[in-house]
Design a protein around this motif. Structure first.
Motif, PDB file in Angstrom:
ATOM      1  N   GLY A 121       0.804  -1.219   0.000  1.00  0.00           N
ATOM      2  CA  GLY A 121       0.000   0.000   0.000  1.00  0.00           C
ATOM      3  C   GLY A 121       0.832   1.262   0.000  1.00  0.00           C
ATOM      4  N   LEU A 128      -9.999   1.923   3.603  1.00  0.00           N
ATOM      5  CA  LEU A 128      -9.973   0.492   3.328  1.00  0.00           C
ATOM      6  C   LEU A 128      -9.388  -0.305   4.477  1.00  0.00           C
ATOM      7  N   ILE A 132      -0.972  -7.042  -0.665  1.00  0.00           N
ATOM      8  CA  ILE A 132      -2.257  -6.678  -1.261  1.00  0.00           C
ATOM      9  C   ILE A 132      -2.286  -7.246  -2.675  1.00  0.00           C
ATOM     10  N   PRO A 175      -3.868  -7.780  -6.447  1.00  0.00           N
ATOM     11  CA  PRO A 175      -4.763  -7.162  -7.430  1.00  0.00           C
ATOM     12  C   PRO A 175      -5.657  -8.196  -8.117  1.00  0.00           C
ATOM     13  N   SER A 185      -7.050  -6.637  -0.806  1.00  0.00           N
ATOM     14  CA  SER A 185      -7.382  -6.834  -2.219  1.00  0.00           C
ATOM     15  C   SER A 185      -7.612  -5.481  -2.870  1.00  0.00           C
ATOM     16  N   ARG A 186      -7.383  -5.416  -4.177  1.00  0.00           N
ATOM     17  CA  ARG A 186      -7.729  -4.242  -4.973  1.00  0.00           C
ATOM     18  C   ARG A 186      -8.329  -4.732  -6.282  1.00  0.00           C
ATOM     19  N   TRP A 236      -8.941  -4.006  -9.912  1.00  0.00           N
ATOM     20  CA  TRP A 236      -8.495  -3.156 -11.008  1.00  0.00           C
ATOM     21  C   TRP A 236      -9.418  -3.375 -12.198  1.00  0.00           C
ATOM     22  N   GLY A 274     -10.850   3.530  -2.651  1.00  0.00           N
ATOM     23  CA  GLY A 274      -9.734   2.735  -3.136  1.00  0.00           C
ATOM     24  C   GLY A 274     -10.066   1.292  -3.412  1.00  0.00           C
ATOM     25  N   ASP A 275     -11.308   0.856  -3.169  1.00  0.00           N
ATOM     26  CA  ASP A 275     -11.681  -0.539  -3.461  1.00  0.00           C
ATOM     27  C   ASP A 275     -11.541  -0.851  -4.937  1.00  0.00           C
ATOM     28  N   VAL A 302     -10.212   0.417  -8.685  1.00  0.00           N
ATOM     29  CA  VAL A 302      -9.251   1.297  -9.357  1.00  0.00           C
ATOM     30  C   VAL A 302      -9.510   1.213 -10.856  1.00  0.00           C
TER      31      VAL A 302
END
Length: 590
Positions: A164, A186, A193, A195, A224-225, A227, A259-260, A262
């Motif tokens: 992060g 978040l 983290i 993606p 998690s993110r 994208w 930010g969850d 992107v």
């Protein structure tokens, strides 16, 4: 004589073309008239309800300029956003796995497949899913402290922003110190983290909405993110359109701010970095006489491989290859994105039902977490399906798969790539999880499922979204435990309509009260200028920000005046429907 015959043939050909055109026009016009109810095109096309927002179940709608009305099925399972037919039991999977939990992928493969040659268990979906549901203690494990992902060096992580902070921290925080997510944050993750990649082109539809909701509901959000890659080769302002001109996606804007989600621009790269200390020629060998470097210090050292002055090798696409980019861009995208960034790729038309993090963390011993799934119940070892796929970033395997697709004319169809890996003996590095793990109902209508049906028993994809009124009987066919309590959907529908009517009455009373107050204020001021200002203020209060379709989601979800409860952040509101209707993006509901 010859000229006369030629003229006759030309006239005959012209007559036949006119006749064919007339027949085509009649057929097309008949079909259009039947479907639209009018031979004239609508002055303004309305977005299909499934691509915008849905009304209350059981209502009727008109579309475009047509007088034709369609009654929406109150028992539909997704498009009308109905209430559940059973009392929800959301904790059936128990607690979320520890942040460092890893899955034994080879064990999952063997348990649900059987032997490599016999495939004795491949079509028995029920047994595989039962194992997945009841035997986590067998295939999940928590590594020794020194081997856990949270105790590794963030600077050596395969993901670009694993901590992060741009992979600049000396270590991850401890699980005990991790902060939970809140309305505006978040939270923090005590580990890398990961993606999650998805590809999309065009305006958002219900598929995007449903995928994002399932992601939010099931995944470990601080770790998690999501994208969302938007195709900017086709639309240069795709990201801007999604952020500012997409009525459906606007409800997710607070999650973009938090930010969850992107939003990222996807442009097919002309050159892709390759891993160091690896033969990037697939065994063909580097050129014995690579030639002189160009002005940038780059040297062509192999077929499509360039080495720069620092020693970094690149896979370079020629102008001719860039001209003929693959029609199925998403097939190529997933291999490129995972090679560059790692993580997991998911098709947009899937629903996430469980936390995938244990499958995505690198194996403590091998460092690998590369897998895809089987293509239905096909027996061949190379018949992969990449609807769900994970690859280690910038690895020997990811670069091999990438170079293979480029070498075959940018053909990244999973079964083509899979056959190539099998032929070269590299399929053992690329695990093939059985269809039951990710697409359990595929074998219901493709290659014959064996054993019992799934729970719920869904025999086609449509049943998951457009169920019948009596489908609940079939859905419990294979369930051995006590049924969940059934809900009276008719009563709930009436209660929902009564509540909607009550809200409208309250709004009308508030407007009447506001009008009376305005008149009193105007009388006290005694001036037309004050009256004009008060009317402008009233219009602004009713319209919010001038009726702008793209207002922040938070303005739509104030406490419900009737119940005092906060409405679901992703439920359709009357205000949203009104705004979409004013913007010409949704049909009028009758």
């Amino acid at each position: 004589m010859v000229d006369t015959a030629l003229a006759r043939n030309i006239i005959c050909l012209f007559r036949n073309l006119l006749l064919a055109a007339a027949i085509y026009t009649i057929i097309y016009g008949s079909i259009y008239l039947y479907e639209s109810g009018s031979i004239l095109p609508a002055a303004r096309l309305a977005a299909p309800p499934s691509q915008a927002l849905s009304p209350l179940p059981g209502t009727k709608l008109t579309s475009g300029g047509s007088d034709r009305k369609v009654t929406l099925n109150p028992h539909a399972n997704w498009f009308n956003r109905p209430e559940s037919l059973v009392a929800a039991k959301d904790d059936y999977l128990g607690p979320r796995p520890h942040v460092d939990t890893v899955a034994n992928l080879p064990l999952l493969v063997e348990t649900c497949r059987g032997s490599l040659g016999g495939l004795e268990k491949m079509r028995n979906v029920f047994d595989c899913m039962t194992y997945l549901a009841n035997s986590e203690k067998e295939y999940y494990s928590l590594p020794e402290p020194s081997l856990r992902a949270s105790n590794q060096d963030p600077k050596k992580a395969e993901y670009v922003n694993a901590d992060g902070h741009g992979n600049t921290l000396d270590r991850y925080g401890s699980p005990a110190s991790a902060l939970p997510p809140s309305e505006h944050s978040l939270g923090t993750c005590s580990g890398p983290i990961i993606p999650y990649h998805m590809y999309w082109t065009g305006p958002a539809t219900w598929r995007v909405e449903l995928f994002i909701k399932s992601y939010l509901y099931t995944q470990n959000l601080p770790c998690s993110r999501l994208w969302l890659w938007l195709d900017c080769d086709r639309n240069k302002q795709a990201v801007d359109d999604m952020l500012h001109r997409d009525p459906l996606f606007k409800r997710f804007l607070p999650l973009v701010e938090r930010g969850d989600v992107v939003l990222k621009e996807w442009r097919f790269p002309s050159r892709i970095p390759l891993p160091r200390d690896v033969d990037n020629t697939d065994g063909l060998g580097y050129y014995k006489n690579p030639g002189k470097p160009n002005l940038k210090g780059e040297t062509v050292v192999g077929d499509g491989v360039v080495r720069d002055a620092s020693g970094q090798e690149w896979l370079v696409l020629t102008q001719k290859q860039m001209t003929f980019l693959p029609v199925a861009v998403s097939d190529a995208f997933r291999f490129v994105a995972l090679h560059l960034h790692g993580g997991v790729y998911c098709d947009t038309d899937i629903l996430m039902l469980r936390d995938m993090r244990p499958l995505l963390l690198p194996d403590p011993k091998t460092g690998q977490h590369s897998f895809a799934e089987r293509w239905a119940a096909h027996a061949h070892e190379g018949d992969y399906n990449t609807a769900v796929m994970s690859l280690t970033a910038n690895s020997s395997l990811s670069s091999y798969l990438l170079r293979g697709g480029v070498r075959m004319g940018l053909n990244f169809h999973p079964r083509v790539i899979g056959r190539m890996a099998w032929k070269d003996g590299r399929n053992q590095e690329f695990l093939m999880l059985e269809t039951a793990a990710f697409d359990p109902i595929w074998t219901e209508f493709n290659w014959d499922r064996e054993g019992r049906c799934t729970v719920p028993c869904l025999r086609d994809y449509g049943a998951a979204f457009k169920g019948r009124a009596d489908s609940i009987r079939d859905e419990w066919e294979s369930y051995d435990g006590p049924r969940l309590k059934e809900m009276d959907i008719t009563r709930r529908l009436h209660r929902r309509r009564d509540h909607h009517h009550h809200q409208q009455q309250q709004q009308q009373r508030a407007e009447n009260s506001e009008t009376l107050t305005e008149r009193e204020e105007i009388a006290a001021e005694g001036g037309l200028r004050r009256e004009s200002e008060m009317r402008r203020r009233r219009r602004r209060r009713k319209q919010g920000m001038g009726g702008d379709v793209l207002r922040s989601l938070e303005e739509h979800h104030e406490p419900n005046s009737a119940s005092g409860e906060i409405s679901d952040a992703f439920s359709t509101t009357n205000q949203e429907i009104d705004e979409l209707r004013k913007a010409g993006l949704i049909a009028d509901y009758m």
